[in-house]
Design a protein around this motif. Structure first.
Motif, PDB file in Angstrom:
ATOM      1  N   THR A 225     -12.417  -0.470  25.180  1.00  0.00           N
ATOM      2  CA  THR A 225     -12.397  -1.636  26.064  1.00  0.00           C
ATOM      3  C   THR A 225     -11.089  -2.417  25.923  1.00  0.00           C
ATOM      4  O   THR A 225     -10.658  -3.076  26.871  1.00  0.00           O
ATOM      5  CB  THR A 225     -13.582  -2.567  25.768  1.00  0.00           C
ATOM      6  N   GLU A 226     -10.456  -2.343  24.742  1.00  0.00           N
ATOM      7  CA  GLU A 226      -9.212  -3.087  24.523  1.00  0.00           C
ATOM      8  C   GLU A 226      -8.120  -2.680  25.511  1.00  0.00           C
ATOM      9  O   GLU A 226      -7.252  -3.488  25.854  1.00  0.00           O
ATOM     10  CB  GLU A 226      -8.703  -2.874  23.089  1.00  0.00           C
ATOM     11  N   PHE A 227      -8.130  -1.430  25.968  1.00  0.00           N
ATOM     12  CA  PHE A 227      -7.079  -0.955  26.861  1.00  0.00           C
ATOM     13  C   PHE A 227      -7.037  -1.714  28.190  1.00  0.00           C
ATOM     14  O   PHE A 227      -5.979  -1.878  28.784  1.00  0.00           O
ATOM     15  CB  PHE A 227      -7.256   0.533  27.168  1.00  0.00           C
ATOM     16  N   TYR A 228      -8.187  -2.161  28.665  1.00  0.00           N
ATOM     17  CA  TYR A 228      -8.247  -2.726  30.005  1.00  0.00           C
ATOM     18  C   TYR A 228      -7.421  -4.004  30.159  1.00  0.00           C
ATOM     19  O   TYR A 228      -6.887  -4.273  31.241  1.00  0.00           O
ATOM     20  CB  TYR A 228      -9.697  -2.991  30.404  1.00  0.00           C
ATOM     21  N   ASN A 229      -7.332  -4.796  29.112  1.00  0.00           N
ATOM     22  CA  ASN A 229      -6.595  -6.057  29.205  1.00  0.00           C
ATOM     23  C   ASN A 229      -5.178  -5.982  28.667  1.00  0.00           C
ATOM     24  O   ASN A 229      -4.397  -6.916  28.862  1.00  0.00           O
ATOM     25  CB  ASN A 229      -7.343  -7.166  28.453  1.00  0.00           C
ATOM     26  N   MET A 230      -4.818  -4.914  28.017  1.00  0.00           N
ATOM     27  CA  MET A 230      -3.475  -4.815  27.444  1.00  0.00           C
ATOM     28  C   MET A 230      -2.415  -4.930  28.531  1.00  0.00           C
ATOM     29  O   MET A 230      -2.504  -4.278  29.566  1.00  0.00           O
ATOM     30  CB  MET A 230      -3.314  -3.481  26.705  1.00  0.00           C
ATOM     31  N   GLY A 231      -1.436  -5.796  28.298  1.00  0.00           N
ATOM     32  CA  GLY A 231      -0.358  -5.968  29.255  1.00  0.00           C
ATOM     33  C   GLY A 231      -0.701  -6.845  30.436  1.00  0.00           C
ATOM     34  O   GLY A 231       0.133  -7.071  31.313  1.00  0.00           O
ATOM     35  N   ARG A 232      -1.929  -7.354  30.486  1.00  0.00           N
ATOM     36  CA  ARG A 232      -2.351  -8.234  31.580  1.00  0.00           C
ATOM     37  C   ARG A 232      -2.513  -9.677  31.111  1.00  0.00           C
ATOM     38  O   ARG A 232      -2.254 -10.610  31.849  1.00  0.00           O
ATOM     39  CB  ARG A 232      -3.702  -7.793  32.146  1.00  0.00           C
ATOM     40  N   VAL A 233      -3.016  -9.846  29.888  1.00  0.00           N
ATOM     41  CA  VAL A 233      -3.392 -11.163  29.388  1.00  0.00           C
ATOM     42  C   VAL A 233      -2.168 -11.883  28.828  1.00  0.00           C
ATOM     43  O   VAL A 233      -1.425 -11.311  28.026  1.00  0.00           O
ATOM     44  CB  VAL A 233      -4.453 -11.030  28.284  1.00  0.00           C
ATOM     45  N   PRO A 234      -1.910 -13.114  29.249  1.00  0.00           N
ATOM     46  CA  PRO A 234      -0.767 -13.875  28.717  1.00  0.00           C
ATOM     47  C   PRO A 234      -0.813 -13.973  27.204  1.00  0.00           C
ATOM     48  O   PRO A 234      -1.895 -13.961  26.603  1.00  0.00           O
ATOM     49  CB  PRO A 234      -0.927 -15.254  29.367  1.00  0.00           C
ATOM     50  N   ARG A 235       0.336 -14.102  26.592  1.00  0.00           N
ATOM     51  CA  ARG A 235       0.432 -14.134  25.142  1.00  0.00           C
ATOM     52  C   ARG A 235      -0.506 -15.150  24.492  1.00  0.00           C
ATOM     53  O   ARG A 235      -1.179 -14.864  23.523  1.00  0.00           O
ATOM     54  CB  ARG A 235       1.859 -14.493  24.721  1.00  0.00           C
TER      55      ARG A 235
END
Length: 247
Positions: A225-235
């Motif tokens: 599930t971690e892959f789905y938000n990687m690179g999308r969520v602000p720091r």
């Protein structure tokens, strides 16, 4: 990739482990398991990541456990491909050794983002959920473009690609579909700045992930599930384990 963020999340010292894996292959780890969790039999839907048995960490060779721990420590989670392929340790070693040579090489004209985009486009053609999700995440990280991989996964022909990227993916899909490669393909790629080694890399990445895609289908590998938000969520809004500036 099978795929997705395996060795890219490892420190250089861990990547160096790949050259010595075969030397240590007979060693088995009997340490007390740390944070890496294995389902063993996969009794619940939450735990089921493969149709095949997922080995207990204590039964795995030491070198494989050491690599897994490096990956989890750096990335915050262990991609499921590690657990699934650990079912056959010798093949695990061969898979990740070749993956590392193709995806982490420091030479040639392909960027890390280019390599990930090839995986996304060809894995989408091959209907591989695991590889599309995991390598889209890596492309977002390396390219800093949060939507391009999504476009490519649906239809690369209408994605917001540069002329160079389009030529690269056109050739990758030619290889992916096992179509005849001609001198015209080479001329087109060379016109966009790719040399013969780059062309080899595009084809090799495509071919390797054709294997990976099919093994993912066989095992019914599920993306973390971690892959789905990687690179999308602000720091400032990220949760632990969703780094977006990996080496």
């Amino acid at each position: 990739m099978m795929c997705g963020g395996f060795l890219r999340v490892v420190r250089p010292s861990a990547v160096g482990l790949m050259s010595s894996l075969m030397v240590k292959k007979s060693q088995v780890c009997h340490r007390t398991p740390v944070s890496i969790r294995y389902s063993g039999s996969g009794n619940s839907e939450e735990e089921k990541i493969s149709r095949f048995p997922v080995p207990y960490k204590k039964n795995l060779p030491y070198d494989i456990v050491e690599l897994m721990e490096e990956v989890e420590l750096k990335g915050g989670f262990l991609p499921n491909v590690f657990k699934v392929l650990a079912h056959r340790p010798a093949e695990f070693r061969a898979f990740f050794a070749y993956y590392n040579l193709l995806m982490n090489k420091e030479t040639g004209g392909l960027s890390k983002a280019d390599r990930e985009l090839i995986v996304v486009a060809t894995s989408a053609h091959n209907n591989c959920l695991y590889c599309v999700v995991s390598h889209s995440a890596l492309h977002r990280i390396y390219s800093k473009k949060p939507t391009l991989a999504d476009q490519v996964a649906v239809n690369y022909e209408v994605a917001d690609l540069t002329a160079r990227e389009r030529a690269m993916l056109d050739f990758a899909l030619t290889v992916c579909r096992s179509e005849t490669v001609t001198d015209k393909h080479f001329s087109s790629l060379e016109a966009h700045g790719f040399d013969r080694d780059d062309i080899w890399d595009i084809a090799a990445i495509t071919a390797f992930f054709a294997l990976s895609n099919r093994m993912a289908h066989l095992t019914d590998m599920r993306p973390n599930t971690e892959f789905y938000n990687m690179g999308r969520v602000p720091r400032d809004k990220r949760s632990p384990g969703t780094e977006d500036d990996r080496p």
